[in-house]
Design a protein around this motif. Structure first.
Motif, PDB file in Angstrom:
ATOM      1  N   CYS A  11     -23.204 -49.613 -64.859  1.00 38.17           N
ATOM      2  CA  CYS A  11     -22.703 -48.257 -65.079  1.00 38.17           C
ATOM      3  C   CYS A  11     -22.692 -47.949 -66.582  1.00 38.17           C
ATOM      4  O   CYS A  11     -22.403 -48.810 -67.410  1.00 38.17           O
ATOM      5  CB  CYS A  11     -21.308 -48.123 -64.506  1.00 38.17           C
ATOM      6  N   VAL A  13     -20.647 -45.908 -68.019  1.00 38.08           N
ATOM      7  CA  VAL A  13     -19.283 -45.620 -68.466  1.00 38.08           C
ATOM      8  C   VAL A  13     -18.692 -46.867 -69.130  1.00 38.08           C
ATOM      9  O   VAL A  13     -18.702 -47.954 -68.553  1.00 38.08           O
ATOM     10  CB  VAL A  13     -18.383 -45.199 -67.267  1.00 38.08           C
ATOM     11  N   CYS A  16     -16.247 -49.198 -67.470  1.00 39.72           N
ATOM     12  CA  CYS A  16     -16.736 -49.923 -66.291  1.00 39.72           C
ATOM     13  C   CYS A  16     -17.405 -51.241 -66.670  1.00 39.72           C
ATOM     14  O   CYS A  16     -17.586 -52.117 -65.820  1.00 39.72           O
ATOM     15  CB  CYS A  16     -17.737 -49.077 -65.511  1.00 39.72           C
ATOM     16  N   CYS A 104     -22.060 -46.372 -58.916  1.00 40.13           N
ATOM     17  CA  CYS A 104     -21.245 -47.417 -59.526  1.00 40.13           C
ATOM     18  C   CYS A 104     -20.133 -47.815 -58.555  1.00 40.13           C
ATOM     19  O   CYS A 104     -19.386 -46.960 -58.068  1.00 40.13           O
ATOM     20  CB  CYS A 104     -20.641 -46.929 -60.841  1.00 40.13           C
ATOM     21  N   CYS A 106     -17.539 -49.337 -59.343  1.00 40.58           N
ATOM     22  CA  CYS A 106     -16.249 -49.324 -60.035  1.00 40.58           C
ATOM     23  C   CYS A 106     -15.677 -47.910 -60.090  1.00 40.58           C
ATOM     24  O   CYS A 106     -14.599 -47.658 -59.577  1.00 40.58           O
ATOM     25  CB  CYS A 106     -16.430 -49.901 -61.440  1.00 40.58           C
ATOM     26  N   CYS A 107     -16.420 -46.987 -60.689  1.00 38.67           N
ATOM     27  CA  CYS A 107     -15.884 -45.629 -60.857  1.00 38.67           C
ATOM     28  C   CYS A 107     -16.411 -44.653 -59.811  1.00 38.67           C
ATOM     29  O   CYS A 107     -15.934 -43.530 -59.702  1.00 38.67           O
ATOM     30  CB  CYS A 107     -16.191 -45.090 -62.252  1.00 38.67           C
TER      31      CYS A 107
HETATM   32 ZN   LIG Z   1     -18.765 -46.778 -63.375  1.00 39.17          ZN
END
Ligand SMILES: [Zn+2]
Lengths: 127, 328
Positions: A11, A13, A16, A104, A106-107
């Motif tokens: 990702c 970000v 992340c 992603c 995660c996010c």
């Molecule tokens: Zn992410």
């Protein structure tokens, strides 16, 4: 975008990056294409140790490819002209994600892939 | 074409830096500034820019060719992808902020036989490459780059491209063997952002293997004594540099007569024959609309500055800036 490339992407970000959930990204609504790429067994052999094999297994499974072995093939298994080399070549070098999304874990952000090009520019609230 | 004067960006940079110091959220202002004065410009001039960017700089090419065969590298700010096929024995992942340039890079790597016909050779000046084990001192000319490019008919087997911001790169930590970042970081408007860009590059490369982990960064230099633009030590570092978007439908105007004795015979090939040529191109010359002028932001690095901005071990070939040679 080649599946080889996906093995090096996480990702975009920043927050992340520390999460194992941000790698690998998960294809969604992926439209695949197979390119005709000249085999390059040396390149493949050398790239193998740089792959995250477990991530590649995840990706292959998510895209509906036959299960990959649990561990990466050894150099001895990668004999030129052999089936393992051919399979890996097709999977990593010739298979393209041409349309779809990369998500992603995660996010949850979804990155678009259009005409074979993934776009990782972030909306301002995620920068 | 480069003879239009640059204008100062110092007041804008001072404002952005102060805003960011007061409030980290003001980062968005710097981002917006670059969107106007860098990203927007490259989106608009992509095909014209790309048409003038074919030859790899020798210092970068020799760095790539010195990499371990079958290593994996990043080209952050890959533009039209001119470095992606330089060394067919490595796999290159190219990224750029401009989707227009990435699209060009993708079609270029898919069709490596397409013409790359710059006039004359591009020479670098004041080569300051210190690349450790890499990059032999003798830079290799790379006129045959395209001949080396693989993949007949199909896509290149040795590169891939994507759209990404250099400050938010999507590559996993320590995944690749090396990275290059050529003529990119000087487009970032504050020092904090330029340092962050370098940190991002370092994050992506392996640190464990002695043979890898190299990052090559090129930026424009302030000290260019013989530059037509008059950039020199002590001068202003934050500038807006004009790009004249030559009309694609007209043949380029130059003052030099067409004939056997044009640029081929001059040592600096791709350089416009005289400063007045671009003033002409900028609109005085007759046919149709004037060519639009875009102003790109540059931070010119003074000597030593890039080294101050680095972390510890990475490799820099800095301050090489043959501007008058490259710009056309
Ligand atoms: Zn992410």
């Amino acid at each position: 975008m080649k599946l080889l490339t996906l093995n090096f992407l996480s990702c975009a970000v920043k927050t992340c990056k520390t999460s194992p959930l941000s790698f690998p990204l998960h294809p969604k609504d992926a439209e695949l294409a197979k390119d005709d790429v000249e085999p390059n067994p040396d390149l493949l052999t050398n790239i193998l140790p740089r792959l995250d094999w477990s991530a590649l297994r995840t990706t292959a499974a998510e895209l509906g490819f036959p299960d990959l072995p649990e561990t990466a093939p050894s150099p001895e298994e990668l004999v030129e002209g052999g089936k393992t080399v051919q399979d890996l070549h097709e999977l990593l070098m010739e298979t393209q994600i041409v349309e779809g999304k990369l998500v992603c874990g995660c996010c949850g952000h979804e990155y678009a892939v259009r005409e074979g090009i993934a776009n990782f520019l972030l909306p301002s609230h995620l920068v | 074409m480069t003879s239009l004067p640059s204008s100062s960006a110092a007041p804008a940079v001072a404002k952005l830096t102060a805003a960011a110091a007061a409030d980290p959220a003001a980062e968005a202002e710097a981002d917006a500034y670059e969107r106007t004065h860098v990203h927007g410009v490259y989106q608009a001039i992509a095909s014209h820019f790309s048409a003038t960017r074919h030859k790899p700089w020798p210092g970068v090419a020799s760095f790539l060719q010195a990499q371990h065969p079958a290593s994996i590298g990043l080209d952050v700010g890959c533009g039209n992808g001119k470095y992606l096929g330089v060394s067919p024995s490595v796999f290159m992942l190219g990224s750029d902020r401009s989707s227009a340039l990435v699209a060009l890079a993708r079609s270029r790597t898919a069709h490596p036989d397409e013409p790359a016909t710059p006039q004359g050779a591009i020479k670098t000046r004041g080569e300051a490459a210190t690349t450790g084990a890499a990059a032999p001192a003798t830079a290799t000319p790379t006129a045959d780059t395209n001949a080396n490019a693989p993949a007949q008919g199909g896509r290149s087997s040795t590169s891939d491209v994507l759209v990404a911001d250099g400050l938010s790169l999507p590559f996993r930590n320590e995944g690749v063997d090396f990275a290059i970042c050529v003529a990119v970081i000087h487009h970032l408007s504050t020092r904090a952002r330029r340092q962050d860009a370098i940190r991002q590059l370092l994050r992506c490369v392996k640190t464990r293997e002695a043979a890898s982990g190299h990052v090559l960064v090129y930026v424009w230099a302030l000290e260019q004594g013989n530059s037509r633009r008059g950039w020199e030590e002590g001068g202003e570092q934050d500038l807006l540099v004009p790009w004249v978007l030559k009309s694609q439908t007209r043949t380029p105007k130059t003052k030099a007569p067409r004939g056997p004795k044009t640029s081929k015979d001059t040592p600096s090939g791709g350089e416009p024959p005289s400063p007045t040529a671009s003033a002409d191109a900028a609109g005085a010359g007759g046919v149709g609309q004037p060519d639009p002028v875009f102003k790109r932001f540059y931070h010119l690095y003074r000597q030593g500055e890039l080294e101050e901005d680095r972390d510890n071990w990475w490799v820099v070939a800095a301050n090489d800036a043959p501007i008058s040679r490259r710009e056309k």
